[in-house]
Design a protein around this motif. Structure first.
Motif, PDB file in Angstrom:
ATOM      1  N   VAL A   1      40.083  29.710  42.666  1.00 33.64           N
ATOM      2  CA  VAL A   1      39.135  29.684  42.035  1.00 33.64           C
ATOM      3  C   VAL A   1      37.863  28.574  42.799  1.00 33.64           C
ATOM      4  CG1 VAL A   1      39.983  29.553  40.180  1.00 33.64           C
ATOM      5  CG2 VAL A   1      40.132  26.909  40.906  1.00 33.64           C
ATOM      6  N   ASN A   2      38.593  28.300  43.923  1.00 36.74           N
ATOM      7  CA  ASN A   2      37.120  26.855  44.637  1.00 36.74           C
ATOM      8  C   ASN A   2      37.841  27.144  45.916  1.00 36.74           C
ATOM      9  OD1 ASN A   2      36.223  25.648  42.674  1.00 36.74           O
ATOM     10  ND2 ASN A   2      37.949  23.901  42.395  1.00 36.74           N
ATOM     11  N   GLY A   3      36.730  27.449  46.211  1.00 30.17           N
ATOM     12  CA  GLY A   3      36.897  27.704  48.475  1.00 30.17           C
ATOM     13  C   GLY A   3      35.499  27.064  48.984  1.00 30.17           C
ATOM     14  N   GLN A   4      35.334  26.168  50.182  1.00 30.16           N
ATOM     15  CA  GLN A   4      34.721  25.380  50.984  1.00 30.16           C
ATOM     16  C   GLN A   4      33.524  26.626  50.585  1.00 30.16           C
ATOM     17  OE1 GLN A   4      35.128  25.336  55.191  1.00 30.16           O
ATOM     18  NE2 GLN A   4      33.564  23.887  55.080  1.00 30.16           N
ATOM     19  N   THR A   5      32.882  28.107  50.651  1.00 32.32           N
ATOM     20  CA  THR A   5      31.753  28.394  50.363  1.00 32.32           C
ATOM     21  C   THR A   5      32.021  29.799  49.095  1.00 32.32           C
ATOM     22  OG1 THR A   5      32.620  29.990  52.349  1.00 32.32           O
ATOM     23  CG2 THR A   5      31.082  28.618  52.215  1.00 32.32           C
ATOM     24  N   TRP A   6      33.152  28.748  48.182  1.00 36.33           N
ATOM     25  CA  TRP A   6      32.753  29.941  46.371  1.00 36.33           C
ATOM     26  C   TRP A   6      33.244  29.355  45.401  1.00 36.33           C
ATOM     27  CZ3 TRP A   6      36.359  31.142  50.283  1.00 36.33           C
ATOM     28  CH2 TRP A   6      37.795  32.033  49.126  1.00 36.33           C
ATOM     29  N   GLN A   7      32.791  29.621  44.110  1.00 30.40           N
ATOM     30  CA  GLN A   7      33.117  28.988  43.195  1.00 30.40           C
ATOM     31  C   GLN A   7      33.688  30.208  42.142  1.00 30.40           C
ATOM     32  OE1 GLN A   7      32.171  24.612  41.904  1.00 30.40           O
ATOM     33  NE2 GLN A   7      30.843  24.794  43.385  1.00 30.40           N
ATOM     34  N   VAL A   8      34.547  29.933  41.199  1.00 33.11           N
ATOM     35  CA  VAL A   8      35.136  31.444  40.583  1.00 33.11           C
ATOM     36  C   VAL A   8      34.136  30.591  38.914  1.00 33.11           C
ATOM     37  CG1 VAL A   8      36.506  32.293  39.498  1.00 33.11           C
ATOM     38  CG2 VAL A   8      36.606  32.427  41.821  1.00 33.11           C
ATOM     39  N   MET A   9      33.463  31.571  38.076  1.00 31.80           N
ATOM     40  CA  MET A   9      32.819  31.075  36.936  1.00 31.80           C
ATOM     41  C   MET A   9      33.767  31.637  36.064  1.00 31.80           C
ATOM     42  SD  MET A   9      30.598  29.116  38.072  1.00 31.80           S
ATOM     43  CE  MET A   9      29.560  29.106  36.875  1.00 31.80           C
ATOM     44  N   ARG A  10      33.542  31.192  34.935  1.00 33.09           N
ATOM     45  CA  ARG A  10      34.461  31.843  33.569  1.00 33.09           C
ATOM     46  C   ARG A  10      36.111  32.203  33.310  1.00 33.09           C
ATOM     47  NH1 ARG A  10      29.473  31.079  33.257  1.00 33.09           N
ATOM     48  NH2 ARG A  10      27.723  31.768  31.953  1.00 33.09           N
ATOM     49  N   LEU A  11      36.206  30.898  33.802  1.00 32.05           N
ATOM     50  CA  LEU A  11      37.778  31.288  34.077  1.00 32.05           C
ATOM     51  C   LEU A  11      38.659  31.550  33.678  1.00 32.05           C
ATOM     52  CD1 LEU A  11      38.606  27.831  36.214  1.00 32.05           C
ATOM     53  CD2 LEU A  11      38.365  30.045  37.681  1.00 32.05           C
ATOM     54  N   SER A  12      38.330  31.189  31.599  1.00 34.71           N
ATOM     55  CA  SER A  12      39.518  31.836  30.270  1.00 34.71           C
ATOM     56  C   SER A  12      39.220  33.803  30.139  1.00 34.71           C
ATOM     57  CB  SER A  12      38.323  31.508  29.381  1.00 34.71           C
ATOM     58  OG  SER A  12      36.694  32.156  29.322  1.00 34.71           O
ATOM     59  N   ARG A  13      38.391  34.128  31.163  1.00 37.26           N
ATOM     60  CA  ARG A  13      38.555  35.277  31.439  1.00 37.26           C
ATOM     61  C   ARG A  13      39.207  35.966  31.872  1.00 37.26           C
ATOM     62  NH1 ARG A  13      32.218  37.693  32.333  1.00 37.26           N
ATOM     63  NH2 ARG A  13      31.376  36.774  30.155  1.00 37.26           N
ATOM     64  N   ASN A  14      39.939  35.294  33.167  1.00 39.44           N
ATOM     65  CA  ASN A  14      41.077  35.578  34.193  1.00 39.44           C
ATOM     66  C   ASN A  14      40.748  37.430  35.223  1.00 39.44           C
ATOM     67  OD1 ASN A  14      43.875  35.501  35.491  1.00 39.44           O
ATOM     68  ND2 ASN A  14      45.080  36.991  34.121  1.00 39.44           N
ATOM     69  N   ARG A  15      39.394  36.775  35.214  1.00 38.99           N
ATOM     70  CA  ARG A  15      39.276  38.246  35.960  1.00 38.99           C
ATOM     71  C   ARG A  15      38.726  37.904  36.999  1.00 38.99           C
ATOM     72  NH1 ARG A  15      34.856  40.763  31.219  1.00 38.99           N
ATOM     73  NH2 ARG A  15      36.343  40.853  29.396  1.00 38.99           N
ATOM     74  N   ASN A  16      39.724  36.512  38.513  1.00 31.35           N
ATOM     75  CA  ASN A  16      39.885  36.804  39.826  1.00 31.35           C
ATOM     76  C   ASN A  16      40.848  37.393  40.382  1.00 31.35           C
ATOM     77  OD1 ASN A  16      40.866  34.712  38.101  1.00 31.35           O
ATOM     78  ND2 ASN A  16      40.677  33.584  40.368  1.00 31.35           N
TER      79      ASN A  16
END
Length: 241
Positions: free
Chosen positions: A11-26
């Motif tokens: 969910v976190n990287g040096q150059t990214w962030q994942v949004m809408r974590l409640s969806r579990n679609r990452n």
């Protein structure tokens, strides 16, 4: 379709962030996760952004979603927001409500020049030039801006106008070598999508359609996709422990 052997994008990287974590679609095919990691690393270099905000990929085992998408079933699709990543880590609750920036003017005929910048062009170009990317879908107004800023560029053929997509780009990867049941997109050909194909999207009937006529008898809602409608191999994927 469905997804076997999918992995989660952290969910976190040096150059990214994942949004809408409640969806579990990452979740995605390893090729998709690898693409996102290398693409995100390029973004600060080509556009000066801190990184990217990542929307929906796929569910842990792929398959159809109850809301939001007809695609994103096989772990090869990613929604990448066109809002640059902030210079701080967003909290879990904030990621549920953080608003994406709309790139398109209110009249839908062009981009908003206060929001859509040359950096956005370079971000989309960097994604399109990745050899694993098969298609990118953006709003017609965004495609119009790309055609204006980079006419005749070879990478333009991968980028196509599509409904919505006014705050993000939808990136689709090529079928992986380890996925013989994957069906590839048709070839893009030599057309760059900047001519008559793009003009179609700016017809008044498309931008300002007449209000829908209320039917006398409301049609029954389309039922969700059942297991029987998926490829037979998906049953084994979806019931596996």
């Amino acid at each position: 379709g469905c997804l076997a052997g999918g992995i989660a994008l952290p969910v976190n990287g040096q150059t990214w962030q994942v949004m809408r974590l409640s969806r579990n679609r990452n979740w995605g095919h390893p090729d998709l996760i690898a693409f996102l990691e290398r693409f995100a690393a390029k973004v600060p270099k080509v556009a000066g952004w801190n990184g990217i905000l990542v929307g929906d990929l796929a569910q842990p085992r792929g398959g159809p979603m109850l809301t939001g998408h007809a695609s994103h079933q096989v772990g090869l699709d990613a929604d990448i927001w066109l809002t640059p990543m902030p210079n701080r880590t967003l909290g879990t609750e904030e990621r549920e409500s953080f608003p994406p920036q709309l790139m398109v003017r209110a009249d839908r005929r062009d981009i908003d020049p206060k929001i859509f910048t040359p950096g956005h062009v370079q971000v989309i170009r960097a994604a399109a030039e990745d050899p694993e990317v098969e298609r990118i879908f953006v709003n017609a107004a965004i495609k119009k801006a790309l055609c204006r800023e980079a006419p005749g560029a070879a990478w333009q053929s991968k980028v196509r106008a599509y409904w919505g997509h006014d705050y993000h780009m939808h990136v689709r990867l090529r079928c992986p070598k380890d996925s013989p049941d994957c069906t590839p997109q048709g070839p893009v050909g030599k057309e760059d999508g900047c001519g008559k194909e793009l003009d179609w999207w700016f017809r008044d009937a498309i931008i300002n359609p007449p209000p829908p006529v209320e039917p006398k008898v409301k049609p029954k809602p389309k039922p969700p996709i059942t297991m029987a409608e998926l490829p037979p191999s998906c049953r084994d994927v979806l019931i596996a422990k």
